[in-house]
Design an enzyme around this catalytic site. Structure first.
Site, PDB file in Angstrom:
ATOM      1  N   HIS A 187     -43.632 -28.989 -33.084  1.00 13.67           N
ATOM      2  CA  HIS A 187     -43.618 -28.991 -31.619  1.00 13.67           C
ATOM      3  C   HIS A 187     -45.045 -29.129 -31.096  1.00 13.67           C
ATOM      4  CE1 HIS A 187     -42.251 -28.019 -27.577  1.00 13.67           C
ATOM      5  NE2 HIS A 187     -43.394 -27.358 -27.455  1.00 13.67           N
ATOM      6  N   ASP A 242     -33.286 -20.436 -20.874  1.00 15.48           N
ATOM      7  CA  ASP A 242     -34.620 -21.021 -20.676  1.00 15.48           C
ATOM      8  C   ASP A 242     -34.595 -22.036 -19.534  1.00 15.48           C
ATOM      9  OD1 ASP A 242     -37.440 -21.617 -21.428  1.00 15.48           O
ATOM     10  OD2 ASP A 242     -36.578 -23.581 -21.813  1.00 15.48           O
ATOM     11  N   ARG A 298     -39.504 -20.171 -12.833  1.00 19.84           N
ATOM     12  CA  ARG A 298     -40.955 -20.010 -13.050  1.00 19.84           C
ATOM     13  C   ARG A 298     -41.731 -21.093 -12.326  1.00 19.84           C
ATOM     14  NH1 ARG A 298     -41.392 -20.533 -19.157  1.00 19.84           N
ATOM     15  NH2 ARG A 298     -43.612 -20.536 -18.763  1.00 19.84           N
ATOM     16  N   SER A 330     -40.331 -19.396 -24.441  1.00 21.16           N
ATOM     17  CA  SER A 330     -39.611 -20.607 -24.017  1.00 21.16           C
ATOM     18  C   SER A 330     -39.647 -21.649 -25.146  1.00 21.16           C
ATOM     19  CB  SER A 330     -40.271 -21.128 -22.736  1.00 21.16           C
ATOM     20  OG  SER A 330     -39.911 -22.442 -22.460  1.00 21.16           O
ATOM     21  N   LYS A 388     -36.348 -22.545 -28.209  1.00 21.90           N
ATOM     22  CA  LYS A 388     -35.739 -23.867 -28.380  1.00 21.90           C
ATOM     23  C   LYS A 388     -35.836 -24.334 -29.828  1.00 21.90           C
ATOM     24  CE  LYS A 388     -37.865 -24.898 -24.555  1.00 21.90           C
ATOM     25  NZ  LYS A 388     -38.468 -25.404 -23.363  1.00 21.90           N
TER      26      LYS A 388
HETATM   27  N1  URA Z   1     -43.095 -25.922 -22.646  1.00 23.64           N
HETATM   28  C1  URA Z   1     -41.964 -25.203 -22.702  1.00 23.64           C
HETATM   29  O1  URA Z   1     -40.989 -25.589 -23.341  1.00 23.64           O
HETATM   30  N2  URA Z   1     -41.926 -24.043 -22.005  1.00 23.64           N
HETATM   31  C2  URA Z   1     -42.957 -23.566 -21.292  1.00 23.64           C
HETATM   32  O2  URA Z   1     -42.851 -22.510 -20.723  1.00 23.64           O
HETATM   33  C3  URA Z   1     -44.125 -24.341 -21.246  1.00 23.64           C
HETATM   34  C4  URA Z   1     -44.163 -25.510 -21.941  1.00 23.64           C
END
Ligand code: URA
Length: 433
Positions: A82, A161, A168, A183, A187
């Site tokens: 990621h 999320d 947010r 977050s 994932k």
């Molecule tokens: N990328 C994400 O998936 N979540 C965040 O909070 C910030 C960047």
């Protein structure tokens, strides 16, 4: 349990219990906790932070807010990668086929670009016919048979999320390390990864503007991984200028092919190698970094990595001849030169501005519904540290739009000049495990 008590506890800097965090995540997802209470909770986390345990519980609660992907049908250790996001970031498209060619199974879900950052899926779709819409079984079969598959984000993965992120975004609570870390990690874990390599970017074009913040985010995510039994390594890399020379979709695909042929730019090669090395060690293919680098270099020199890339594109219905001959990828009608405003050294190229220039040329979306022009983008001719003469070409704008004034102005605004050659920044700052 009452939400108001939990907010108060966090506001006063007290430690929350696992059950309280689950109550918040589930309650918000199920609409029993209203936006105003959740906003207040998020702001308390923003100011008071979370311990590594709290942030791991938060991540776990988010993972279990929806479906999780079962990748047990895929043989071997599934290592996901990621990136925290950047401009010209085509690293996934390089390391995916590279590590797959040495035996690491790559089962990846990627996103589309929004705003000034590009998305892996949009870049892949620059190839004629390429499809990211596979059934779960096709996805698993492709990885077992070809070693790699990449699909678009779908399904009911981490719905908490999605909802929390949207809140947010409008309550000034995006920029919080526990919230970003949970977050991202939720994932990756929901996607079924056994191990995770994180490319945490730092610099003017990154979420984390300073090295200290990047280190803090990286170590928080590594700790979450260790609490939730996913071997996690973070590589902190530079994002003070765009990665490589190409920003856009078709032109970034061309650059991926160049790197896989062994002709990549220094920054792309060094960062890709650092990440592929960690992925292949976590995947159990190699024992040491030296062994990994040797094996990965061999995969590039022998053409195996490029061949794997073509195989992957064709398996997902893409036109492999566009990988063999990249001049068959979409081409823009206009190629406009941008020339240096003064003589000297390029001291900085603001990544975000270059991303915005590419977006204005048609390479990105300003709203989710916008259509992408795959041929649009920017080719940098100079990078930070290079010497230029006034009037020398510093970049080329590719577009099908006749009016390039706003994009050209934005691009020029990205370049800073200095009389002295600036000190060279590292591409890879640190590896945190
Ligand atoms: N990328 C994400 O998936 N979540 C965040 O909070 C910030 C960047």
């Amino acid at each position: 349990m009452r939400m108001v008590d939990i907010i108060q506890k966090k506001r006063d800097g007290k430690l929350l219990a696992k059950e309280e965090i689950e109550f918040v995540v589930n309650g918000y997802k199920n609409d029993s906790i209203p936006d105003y209470q959740m906003s207040s909770f998020l702001m308390s986390v923003f100011f008071k932070g979370m311990t590594k345990e709290e942030v791991s519980w938060l991540t776990d609660a988010m993972v279990h807010s929806g479906e999780t992907v079962d990748l047990s049908g895929i043989k071997g250790t599934k290592v996901d990668k990621h990136s925290t996001g950047g401009v010209g970031d085509k690293i996934s498209l390089i390391v995916g086929p590279l590590v797959a060619s040495v035996g690491v199974p790559v089962a990846k879900m990627s996103g589309r670009g929004l705003g000034h950052t590009g998305g892996t899926i949009d870049k892949l779709e620059a190839v004629e016919g390429f499809s990211v819409e596979l059934t779960g079984q096709q996805f698993i079969d492709n990885v077992n048979k070809h070693g790699i598959s990449i699909i678009g984000q779908s399904g009911d993965l981490v719905p908490a999320d999605k909802k929390i992120y949207a809140l947010r975004d409008v309550t000034a609570t995006v920029d919080s390390i526990p919230l970003i870390a949970s977050s991202i990690m939720s994932k990756k874990i929901a996607m079924g990864a056994d191990a995770i390599v994180l490319d945490v970017k730092t610099g003017s074009g990154a979420f984390m503007k300073t090295l200290d913040r990047a280190k803090d985010l990286a170590s928080t995510m590594v700790e979450i991984g260790s609490h939730l039994n996913r071997n996690t390594i973070a590589v902190i890399t530079d994002m003070n200028q765009p990665l490589g020379y190409e920003v856009g979709n078709a032109n970034e695909m061309k650059e991926v092919v160049e790197v896989l042929k062994g002709n990549g730019s220094e920054d792309l090669v060094e960062i890709s190698m650092a990440i592929a090395t960690q992925m292949s060690i976590l995947g159990g293919i190699y024992q040491t970094e030296e062994e990994a680098r040797e094996g990965l270099n061999r995969a590039i020199e022998s053409g195996a990595a490029l061949e794997k890339f073509k195989e992957f594109i064709q398996t997902q219905n893409g036109d492999g001849s566009q990988i063999e001959d990249v001049s068959k990828l979409p081409q823009a009608e206009y190629h406009v030169e941008a020339k240096a405003a003064q003589s000297g050294y390029i001291s900085d190229i603001d990544a975000e501005d270059i991303g915005v220039a590419a977006l204005l040329l048609g390479a990105g979306r300003q709203t989710k519904e916008d259509k992408i022009d795959y041929s649009a983008g920017v080719t940098l001719k100079k990078k930070a540290g290079d010497k230029v003469e006034e009037g020398e070409v510093i970049a080329i704008l590719h577009t099908n739009k006749e009016d390039t004034k706003q994009a050209m102005d934005t691009l020029h605004g990205a370049f800073s000049y200095a009389e002295q050659q600036p000190e060279k920044r590292p591409y890879v700052y640190e590896i945190i495990s």
